[in-house]
Scaffold this motif. Structure first.
Motif, mmCIF file in Angstrom:
data_model
loop_
_atom_site.group_PDB
_atom_site.id
_atom_site.type_symbol
_atom_site.label_atom_id
_atom_site.label_comp_id
_atom_site.label_asym_id
_atom_site.label_seq_id
_atom_site.Cartn_x
_atom_site.Cartn_y
_atom_site.Cartn_z
ATOM 1 N N PHE A 285 0.807 -1.294 0.017
ATOM 2 C CA PHE A 285 0.085 -0.091 -0.051
ATOM 3 C C PHE A 285 0.854 1.149 0.122
ATOM 4 O O PHE A 285 2.188 1.035 0.197
ATOM 5 C CB PHE A 285 -1.035 -0.028 1.199
ATOM 6 C CG PHE A 285 -0.579 -0.293 2.628
ATOM 7 C CD1 PHE A 285 0.401 0.296 3.425
ATOM 8 C CD2 PHE A 285 -0.697 -1.690 3.070
ATOM 9 C CE1 PHE A 285 0.910 -0.274 4.419
ATOM 10 C CE2 PHE A 285 -0.375 -1.927 4.179
ATOM 11 C CZ PHE A 285 0.515 -1.392 4.990
ATOM 12 N N ASP A 286 0.391 2.381 -0.233
ATOM 13 C CA ASP A 286 1.013 3.679 -0.210
ATOM 14 C C ASP A 286 1.818 3.823 1.176
ATOM 15 O O ASP A 286 1.305 3.452 2.143
ATOM 16 C CB ASP A 286 0.204 4.841 -0.566
ATOM 17 C CG ASP A 286 -0.220 4.958 -2.113
ATOM 18 O OD1 ASP A 286 0.353 4.300 -2.804
ATOM 19 O OD2 ASP A 286 -1.022 5.843 -2.089
ATOM 20 N N ASN B 193 -9.409 1.804 2.877
ATOM 21 C CA ASN B 193 -9.775 2.919 1.757
ATOM 22 C C ASN B 193 -11.290 3.309 1.892
ATOM 23 O O ASN B 193 -12.025 2.558 1.846
ATOM 24 C CB ASN B 193 -9.790 2.114 0.476
ATOM 25 C CG ASN B 193 -9.799 2.877 -0.763
ATOM 26 O OD1 ASN B 193 -9.532 4.443 -0.602
ATOM 27 N ND2 ASN B 193 -10.058 2.559 -2.089
ATOM 28 N N PRO B 194 -11.326 4.754 2.208
ATOM 29 C CA PRO B 194 -10.300 5.441 2.370
ATOM 30 C C PRO B 194 -9.362 5.280 3.590
ATOM 31 O O PRO B 194 -9.825 4.511 4.669
ATOM 32 C CB PRO B 194 -11.193 7.060 2.982
ATOM 33 C CG PRO B 194 -12.259 6.594 3.142
ATOM 34 C CD PRO B 194 -12.739 5.398 2.512
ATOM 35 N N ARG B 195 -8.035 5.567 3.476
ATOM 36 C CA ARG B 195 -7.097 5.033 4.656
ATOM 37 C C ARG B 195 -7.581 6.063 5.873
ATOM 38 O O ARG B 195 -8.166 6.912 5.972
ATOM 39 C CB ARG B 195 -5.657 5.797 4.255
ATOM 40 C CG ARG B 195 -5.147 5.494 2.917
ATOM 41 C CD ARG B 195 -4.624 3.996 3.036
ATOM 42 N NE ARG B 195 -3.410 3.666 3.866
ATOM 43 C CZ ARG B 195 -2.177 3.679 3.508
ATOM 44 N NH1 ARG B 195 -2.222 3.917 1.832
ATOM 45 N NH2 ARG B 195 -1.427 3.393 3.969
ATOM 46 N N GLN C 298 -0.018 1.424 10.245
ATOM 47 C CA GLN C 298 -0.388 1.134 9.001
ATOM 48 C C GLN C 298 0.261 -0.188 8.738
ATOM 49 O O GLN C 298 1.102 -0.483 8.184
ATOM 50 C CB GLN C 298 0.163 2.004 8.033
ATOM 51 C CG GLN C 298 -0.184 3.256 7.936
ATOM 52 C CD GLN C 298 -1.956 3.307 7.901
ATOM 53 O OE1 GLN C 298 -2.300 3.178 6.875
ATOM 54 N NE2 GLN C 298 -2.667 3.986 8.880
ATOM 55 N N TRP D 4 -16.036 -0.965 6.347
ATOM 56 C CA TRP D 4 -15.115 0.141 6.847
ATOM 57 C C TRP D 4 -15.684 0.722 8.327
ATOM 58 O O TRP D 4 -16.866 0.751 8.545
ATOM 59 C CB TRP D 4 -15.428 1.213 5.744
ATOM 60 C CG TRP D 4 -14.231 2.372 5.943
ATOM 61 C CD1 TRP D 4 -13.043 2.324 5.173
ATOM 62 C CD2 TRP D 4 -14.337 3.719 6.626
ATOM 63 N NE1 TRP D 4 -12.420 3.706 5.596
ATOM 64 C CE2 TRP D 4 -13.276 4.178 6.544
ATOM 65 C CE3 TRP D 4 -15.139 4.187 7.646
ATOM 66 C CZ2 TRP D 4 -12.809 5.615 7.269
ATOM 67 C CZ3 TRP D 4 -15.122 5.429 8.137
ATOM 68 C CH2 TRP D 4 -13.958 6.267 7.969
#
Ligand SMILES: Nc1nc2c(c(=O)[nH]1)N[C@H]1C(S)=C(S)[C@@H](COP(=O)(O)O)O[C@H]1N2
Ligand SMILES: [Mo]
Length: 401
Positions: free
Chosen positions: A37-38, A141-143, A148, A383
């Motif tokens: 992931f980013d 997502n959204p983060r 993390q 989520w």
């Protein structure tokens, strides 16, 4: 990618003490790896009693298990078990001969027990998964804010210790007791940070399975996993598994400390989820694990030979036990039941295998487990704002060529 100096900085300089025969050693960075992931670049760090682990923070040390470990067997080795702490003042040189556990509050006979005395009480053993509430948070997502993590903030071990019930009976719980609180020897560096204290309802605390563990996979607890004594709450998220446990208090109300009242809360909605990006109206304390399953022997993006392959993985849930694991090699259109491996108990990882034939081309492999209560995993991720409870059906994309 991180440069060497940055890696060293992030790997930190935690010095572990002599408690478990450790000399004072600094953690050092070996290499880096990138989680999918980013901002997923992480140092691989080496701490005493641990093999190279994915470093999340260094003060306090927080380590994630490299996912490939889960393909080696249903039990996670102590030296590969993840590490999670909240407060920077981690007790690394506890003298086991001086250690005492205090039991107080609404009890007839307040206790101060040495480790020797605790080890003399009748022992129980149980295989159970410990999983951080925020395991897999990095995929949200959204983060969302918080550590993390990829999928390595979980592990499965055979725990040995004394049933909390035994200790509470020894102390004599008084009428009107409502909850039991648990405090460990670690503390905040600043007065403003609330101490890490967790609570369980009295009936849960007395269920005979909640355990004060001093043994893990036939050895002492590693220092970073709570030496010399930790709470084990089978089926419940790791936040309740208080490490370096030295204070148990029976109370006659509902504990309102920060880590119960404000942190580790999930939406009070049917799936404990809300519309992505929104806040829940009401929350409850996080509790049992959702159902999860993983393919462990094939990684996302892998290139395989066309033809016969055996898929392999693990599944677990919050204590009903895994009833079925189904696998799809066509992106979820059709499913085949996998063969379940040895049953190590309803709180354990359950291994599974399935021989499949892959034609030349690209494939989406999916795995979905169902427990004995009929709970299963959603095809689309749920989520919540804290990034807890992730249990979407996992997808591994492979190419056969
Ligand atoms: N004393 C103490 N115990 C603790 C914590 C902590 O910060 N301090 N963190 C909890 C959380 S959130 C998790 S996920 C588990 C992780 O257990 P491990 O570090 O042995 O893997 O420890 C729990 N017990
Ligand atoms: Mo956690």
């Amino acid at each position: 990618m991180l440069d060497r100096r940055e890696m060293m900085k992030r790997a930190g300089t935690a010095a572990l003490g002599a408690a478990a025969g450790l000399t004072s050693v600094r953690a050092f960075a070996l290499d880096t790896m990138t989680l999918p992931f980013d901002n997923g670049e992480r140092p691989l760090v080496k701490y005493p009693q641990k093999r190279p682990m994915i470093g999340l923070t260094s003060r306090p040390p927080q380590l994630e298990t490299p996912f490939s470990i889960f393909n080696d067997g249903a039990i996670t080795p102590n030296n590969a078990f993840f590490v999670r702490y909240h407060l920077a003042d981690v007790p690394l040189d506890i003298d086991p001969d001086k250690f005492t556990l205090e039991v107080k509050g609404k009890v007839d006979r307040p206790l101060k027990l040495s480790l020797k005395e605790i080890r003399k009480l009748p022992a129980i053993e149980l295989v159970a998964v410990n999983q951080c509430s925020g395991n897999s948070r990095g995929f949200f997502n959204p983060r969302v804010a918080g550590g993390q993590l990829a999928n390595g903030a979980m592990g499965n071990a055979r725990w040995r210790g004394v049933a909390l019930k035994t200790i509470l009976e020894k102390a004599g719980v008084q009428q009107g007791a409502k909850q039991v609180t648990f405090n460990g020897m670690d503390g905040p560096v600043s007065d403003k940070t609330p101490d890490f204290v967790k609570a369980l309802d009295i009936d849960h605390a007395r269920d005979g399975e909640v355990m004060l563990a001093y043994g893990m996979n036939g050895a002492e607890l590693p220092v970073l996993n709570g030496f010399p004594l930790r709470l084990v709450v089978p089926g419940y998220y790791g936040t309740y598994w208080v490490k370096h446990l030295n204070e148990i208090t029976v109370i006659d109300d509902v504990f309102d400390g920060f880590w119960m009242k404000s942190a580790y809360r999930i939406p009070d909605t049917p799936n404990n989820s809300v519309e992505p990006g929104t806040a829940p109206k009401a929350t409850i304390p996080i509790n049992r694990f959702t159902v999860r399953s993983f393919i462990t022997n094939v990684i996302d993006g892998a290139k395989l030979k066309p033809g016969a392959t055996k898929l392999k993985g693990i599944a677990f849930d919050g204590g009903k036990g895994i009833k079925e694991v189904a696998v799809s090699i066509d992106g979820g259109k059709t499913w085949t039941a996998a063969r379940l491996g040895k049953d190590l108990g309803k709180y354990s990882f359950r291994e599974w295998t399935l021989p499949v034939k892959l034609a030349a081309g690209s494939h989406e492999l999916k795995v979905r487990a169902t427990n004995n209560a009929g709970d299963t995993q959603p095809m689309d991720p749920l989520w919540n704002p804290a990034g807890y409870l992730r249990n979407v059906v996992e997808t591994v994309r492979v190419t056969a060529a």
